[in-house]
Structures are given as C-alpha cells and as structure tokens.
Write a protein that holds these residues in place. Structure first.
Motif, PDB file in Angstrom:
ATOM      1  N   ALA A  70      33.196  10.065  87.659  1.00 25.21           N
ATOM      2  CA  ALA A  70      33.685   8.773  87.163  1.00 25.21           C
ATOM      3  C   ALA A  70      32.727   8.102  86.189  1.00 25.21           C
ATOM      4  CB  ALA A  70      33.959   7.846  88.351  1.00 25.21           C
ATOM      5  N   HIS A  71      31.467   8.543  86.172  1.00 25.13           N
ATOM      6  CA  HIS A  71      30.463   7.979  85.261  1.00 25.13           C
ATOM      7  C   HIS A  71      30.206   8.897  84.072  1.00 25.13           C
ATOM      8  CE1 HIS A  71      29.746   5.032  88.364  1.00 25.13           C
ATOM      9  NE2 HIS A  71      29.561   6.004  89.233  1.00 25.13           N
ATOM     10  N   ASP A  72      31.124   9.837  83.836  1.00 26.12           N
ATOM     11  CA  ASP A  72      31.039  10.802  82.733  1.00 26.12           C
ATOM     12  C   ASP A  72      29.840  11.737  82.850  1.00 26.12           C
ATOM     13  OD1 ASP A  72      33.414  10.052  81.537  1.00 26.12           O
ATOM     14  OD2 ASP A  72      32.454   8.555  80.261  1.00 26.12           O
ATOM     15  N   GLN A  73      29.342  11.947  84.068  1.00 27.27           N
ATOM     16  CA  GLN A  73      28.245  12.885  84.290  1.00 27.27           C
ATOM     17  C   GLN A  73      28.829  14.243  84.665  1.00 27.27           C
ATOM     18  OE1 GLN A  73      24.925  12.099  83.697  1.00 27.27           O
ATOM     19  NE2 GLN A  73      26.063  10.375  82.831  1.00 27.27           N
ATOM     20  N   PRO A  74      28.347  15.324  84.059  1.00 22.19           N
ATOM     21  CA  PRO A  74      28.877  16.639  84.394  1.00 22.19           C
ATOM     22  C   PRO A  74      28.483  17.062  85.813  1.00 22.19           C
ATOM     23  CG  PRO A  74      27.032  16.834  82.872  1.00 22.19           C
ATOM     24  CD  PRO A  74      27.300  15.369  83.048  1.00 22.19           C
ATOM     25  N   VAL A  75      29.447  17.628  86.544  1.00 23.48           N
ATOM     26  CA  VAL A  75      29.210  18.035  87.935  1.00 23.48           C
ATOM     27  C   VAL A  75      29.518  19.506  88.175  1.00 23.48           C
ATOM     28  CG1 VAL A  75      29.570  15.694  88.790  1.00 23.48           C
ATOM     29  CG2 VAL A  75      31.510  17.295  88.732  1.00 23.48           C
ATOM     30  N   GLY A  76      30.160  20.159  87.218  1.00 23.13           N
ATOM     31  CA  GLY A  76      30.482  21.579  87.370  1.00 23.13           C
ATOM     32  C   GLY A  76      31.022  22.117  86.061  1.00 23.13           C
ATOM     33  N   ALA A  77      31.019  23.433  85.960  1.00 21.45           N
ATOM     34  CA  ALA A  77      31.549  24.075  84.751  1.00 21.45           C
ATOM     35  C   ALA A  77      32.014  25.482  85.076  1.00 21.45           C
ATOM     36  CB  ALA A  77      30.495  24.122  83.650  1.00 21.45           C
ATOM     37  N   ALA A  78      33.006  25.921  84.335  1.00 20.60           N
ATOM     38  CA  ALA A  78      33.460  27.310  84.390  1.00 20.60           C
ATOM     39  C   ALA A  78      33.699  27.739  82.954  1.00 20.60           C
ATOM     40  CB  ALA A  78      34.743  27.443  85.209  1.00 20.60           C
ATOM     41  N   TRP A  79      33.233  28.901  82.621  1.00 16.92           N
ATOM     42  CA  TRP A  79      33.390  29.387  81.252  1.00 16.92           C
ATOM     43  C   TRP A  79      33.439  30.907  81.269  1.00 16.92           C
ATOM     44  CZ3 TRP A  79      28.961  27.763  83.471  1.00 16.92           C
ATOM     45  CH2 TRP A  79      27.802  28.516  83.298  1.00 16.92           C
ATOM     46  N   TYR A  80      33.878  31.452  80.137  1.00 17.40           N
ATOM     47  CA  TYR A  80      33.836  32.902  79.999  1.00 17.40           C
ATOM     48  C   TYR A  80      33.267  33.251  78.644  1.00 17.40           C
ATOM     49  CZ  TYR A  80      38.397  32.578  77.521  1.00 17.40           C
ATOM     50  OH  TYR A  80      39.421  32.272  76.653  1.00 17.40           O
ATOM     51  N   ARG A  81      32.765  34.469  78.609  1.00 15.76           N
ATOM     52  CA  ARG A  81      32.320  35.002  77.329  1.00 15.76           C
ATOM     53  C   ARG A  81      32.472  36.501  77.339  1.00 15.76           C
ATOM     54  NH1 ARG A  81      26.134  33.410  75.978  1.00 15.76           N
ATOM     55  NH2 ARG A  81      27.333  32.693  74.221  1.00 15.76           N
ATOM     56  N   MET A  82      32.593  37.030  76.135  1.00 15.43           N
ATOM     57  CA  MET A  82      32.695  38.473  75.961  1.00 15.43           C
ATOM     58  C   MET A  82      31.278  39.021  75.837  1.00 15.43           C
ATOM     59  SD  MET A  82      35.958  38.917  75.894  1.00 15.43           S
ATOM     60  CE  MET A  82      36.360  40.435  75.077  1.00 15.43           C
ATOM     61  N   LEU A  83      30.939  39.930  76.701  1.00 12.03           N
ATOM     62  CA  LEU A  83      29.623  40.554  76.643  1.00 12.03           C
ATOM     63  C   LEU A  83      29.784  42.001  76.195  1.00 12.03           C
ATOM     64  CD1 LEU A  83      28.143  39.031  79.899  1.00 12.03           C
ATOM     65  CD2 LEU A  83      27.577  38.412  77.558  1.00 12.03           C
ATOM     66  N   PRO A  84      28.889  42.469  75.328  1.00  9.53           N
ATOM     67  CA  PRO A  84      29.020  43.836  74.815  1.00  9.53           C
ATOM     68  C   PRO A  84      28.660  44.876  75.869  1.00  9.53           C
ATOM     69  CG  PRO A  84      27.019  42.816  73.971  1.00  9.53           C
ATOM     70  CD  PRO A  84      27.752  41.755  74.741  1.00  9.53           C
ATOM     71  N   ARG A  85      29.227  46.047  75.709  1.00  8.20           N
ATOM     72  CA  ARG A  85      28.951  47.163  76.614  1.00  8.20           C
ATOM     73  C   ARG A  85      27.456  47.483  76.654  1.00  8.20           C
ATOM     74  NH1 ARG A  85      30.596  52.746  74.709  1.00  8.20           N
ATOM     75  NH2 ARG A  85      30.893  51.363  72.981  1.00  8.20           N
ATOM     76  N   THR A  86      26.767  47.218  75.534  1.00  9.56           N
ATOM     77  CA  THR A  86      25.333  47.504  75.462  1.00  9.56           C
ATOM     78  C   THR A  86      24.484  46.489  76.211  1.00  9.56           C
ATOM     79  OG1 THR A  86      25.268  46.310  73.364  1.00  9.56           O
ATOM     80  CG2 THR A  86      25.494  48.721  73.255  1.00  9.56           C
ATOM     81  N   GLU A  87      25.054  45.302  76.496  1.00  9.84           N
ATOM     82  CA  GLU A  87      24.354  44.253  77.254  1.00  9.84           C
ATOM     83  C   GLU A  87      25.329  43.632  78.242  1.00  9.84           C
ATOM     84  OE1 GLU A  87      22.379  41.372  74.831  1.00  9.84           O
ATOM     85  OE2 GLU A  87      21.708  42.876  73.397  1.00  9.84           O
ATOM     86  N   PRO A  88      25.807  44.423  79.211  1.00  8.45           N
ATOM     87  CA  PRO A  88      26.829  43.922  80.121  1.00  8.45           C
ATOM     88  C   PRO A  88      26.281  42.877  81.090  1.00  8.45           C
ATOM     89  CG  PRO A  88      26.033  46.036  80.881  1.00  8.45           C
ATOM     90  CD  PRO A  88      25.377  45.780  79.546  1.00  8.45           C
ATOM     91  N   GLY A  89      27.180  42.028  81.550  1.00  3.56           N
ATOM     92  CA  GLY A  89      26.826  41.074  82.598  1.00  3.56           C
ATOM     93  C   GLY A  89      27.022  41.716  83.957  1.00  3.56           C
ATOM     94  N   PHE A  90      26.754  40.938  84.992  1.00  4.79           N
ATOM     95  CA  PHE A  90      26.907  41.440  86.361  1.00  4.79           C
ATOM     96  C   PHE A  90      28.340  41.870  86.647  1.00  4.79           C
ATOM     97  CE2 PHE A  90      23.244  38.480  87.191  1.00  4.79           C
ATOM     98  CZ  PHE A  90      22.333  39.461  87.555  1.00  4.79           C
ATOM     99  N   GLY A  91      29.310  41.178  86.034  1.00  7.07           N
ATOM    100  CA  GLY A  91      30.714  41.451  86.312  1.00  7.07           C
ATOM    101  C   GLY A  91      31.441  42.178  85.196  1.00  7.07           C
ATOM    102  N   TYR A  92      30.713  42.883  84.360  1.00  7.49           N
ATOM    103  CA  TYR A  92      31.321  43.589  83.223  1.00  7.49           C
ATOM    104  C   TYR A  92      32.253  44.692  83.719  1.00  7.49           C
ATOM    105  CZ  TYR A  92      31.720  46.264  78.900  1.00  7.49           C
ATOM    106  OH  TYR A  92      32.197  46.911  77.800  1.00  7.49           O
ATOM    107  N   VAL A  93      33.480  44.712  83.206  1.00  6.72           N
ATOM    108  CA  VAL A  93      34.415  45.784  83.560  1.00  6.72           C
ATOM    109  C   VAL A  93      34.931  46.544  82.342  1.00  6.72           C
ATOM    110  CG1 VAL A  93      35.159  44.739  85.725  1.00  6.72           C
ATOM    111  CG2 VAL A  93      36.430  44.239  83.633  1.00  6.72           C
ATOM    112  N   GLY A  94      34.714  46.018  81.144  1.00  6.54           N
ATOM    113  CA  GLY A  94      35.161  46.745  79.968  1.00  6.54           C
ATOM    114  C   GLY A  94      35.281  45.847  78.750  1.00  6.54           C
TER     115      GLY A  94
END
Length: 164
Positions: free
Chosen positions: A65-89
């Motif tokens: 209510a005070h415009d302060q951030p409390v959480g976030a969800a986002w996605y990004r495309m990670l390359p096969r050469t530098e995959p993230g923990f959840g990389y599937v393709g």
C-alpha cells in the motif's frame, strides 16, 4: 498480517529489487542465510538479473500500500551455453520468483506466478520452466499451479508448466 498488495509490470529500474528477490529465493531456508554479495557474485545466481531488462525478459512486481516492492516473478531466456538451474531447452524461458518473508503465504507468489504465466502464454511461449530445491515450501505452490517435475536433480528439481 500484511496489508493488501497490487502488481505492476517490472521495469528496467527494478533490476536491484530483482537481485534482492534472487537472494530471497536462494535463502528460502530459515537457517543459514547467505549475504547478498555472496549470492549475487556467484554466476549461478547473477545470470538471472545481469543486464536486466534484456530483449525477451519480462516480469511483474508486487507492491504494498506504500508502493514498496514486496515480491517479484520474472522470466528470461538463458542460452544453452550458460543455462540456469531450471534450463530445459532453447525457447523455454526460465521463471524466477522471490517474495519478502513477511509477505509469504499471503497470495503474493501465487498472484505473481499466475500473472507471469498468462503473460508468457500471450507472448506465444508453450512452456515455462523453473528450478526448486527439495524441501522448499514453494514446490507445493508450483505443483498447485500446474508445474510438474521433469528432471530430478541433486537436491533440486526442474519443473515445467505447459502453457497451451
């Protein structure tokens, strides 16, 4: 109990807050939290926010209510050469989510997750992936929102949701 919240699209200016949420996600256990600099200097974690917003990045931020951030969800495309923990393709964005501890179990994560999945569907993606450590209470949230384990790992599982 925390007050109400609302969400808005993430912007380039949210990069610092997203880094804070990576730290929250990495420190989900109540014992032994690692400091921000230790988490964010490691490439396994830094890749989720480095250079935010790149083409293809998308996300939402929950604010109180005070415009302060409390959480976030986002996605990004990670390359096969530098995959993230959840990389599937190639072509499957990896989702990252973090919520400040006081706001957990109040619907923030679920709201952000649903909004991000709808956005990804609207962008034409067929699937979203994520990685979650075993024992993390968030795994129940992911299962209830249609994510399924596709690749059990060492202490963590990769989960995927079909969007269409």
């Amino acid at each position: 109990m925390p007050a109400s919240f609302r969400t808005r699209p993430a912007t380039q200016a949210d990069g610092g807050f997203l880094a804070d949420m990576v730290v929250e996600a990495a420190n989900w256990r109540p014992d032994g939290a690692r400091p921000k600099h230790q988490v964010m200097t490691h490439p396994d974690h830094n890749r989720y926010v480095a250079g935010w917003m790149r083409p293809g990045d998308a996300g939402f931020v929950a604010i109180d209510a005070h415009d302060q951030p409390v959480g976030a969800a986002w996605y990004r495309m990670l390359p096969r050469t530098e995959p993230g923990f959840g990389y599937v393709g190639t072509g499957v964005p990896e989702l990252i989510i973090g919520v400040r501890p006081i706001w957990r179990a109040h619907g923030v994560g679920r709201t952000l997750l649903r909004q991000l999945c709808e956005h990804a569907r609207g962008q034409g993606f067929a699937r979203l992936s994520l990685s979650v450590e075993r024992g993390n209470f968030a795994q129940q949230l992911y299962r209830s929102e249609g994510f399924a384990i596709t690749a059990p790992g060492h202490g963590r599982d990769t989960m995927v949701k079909r969007l269409r």
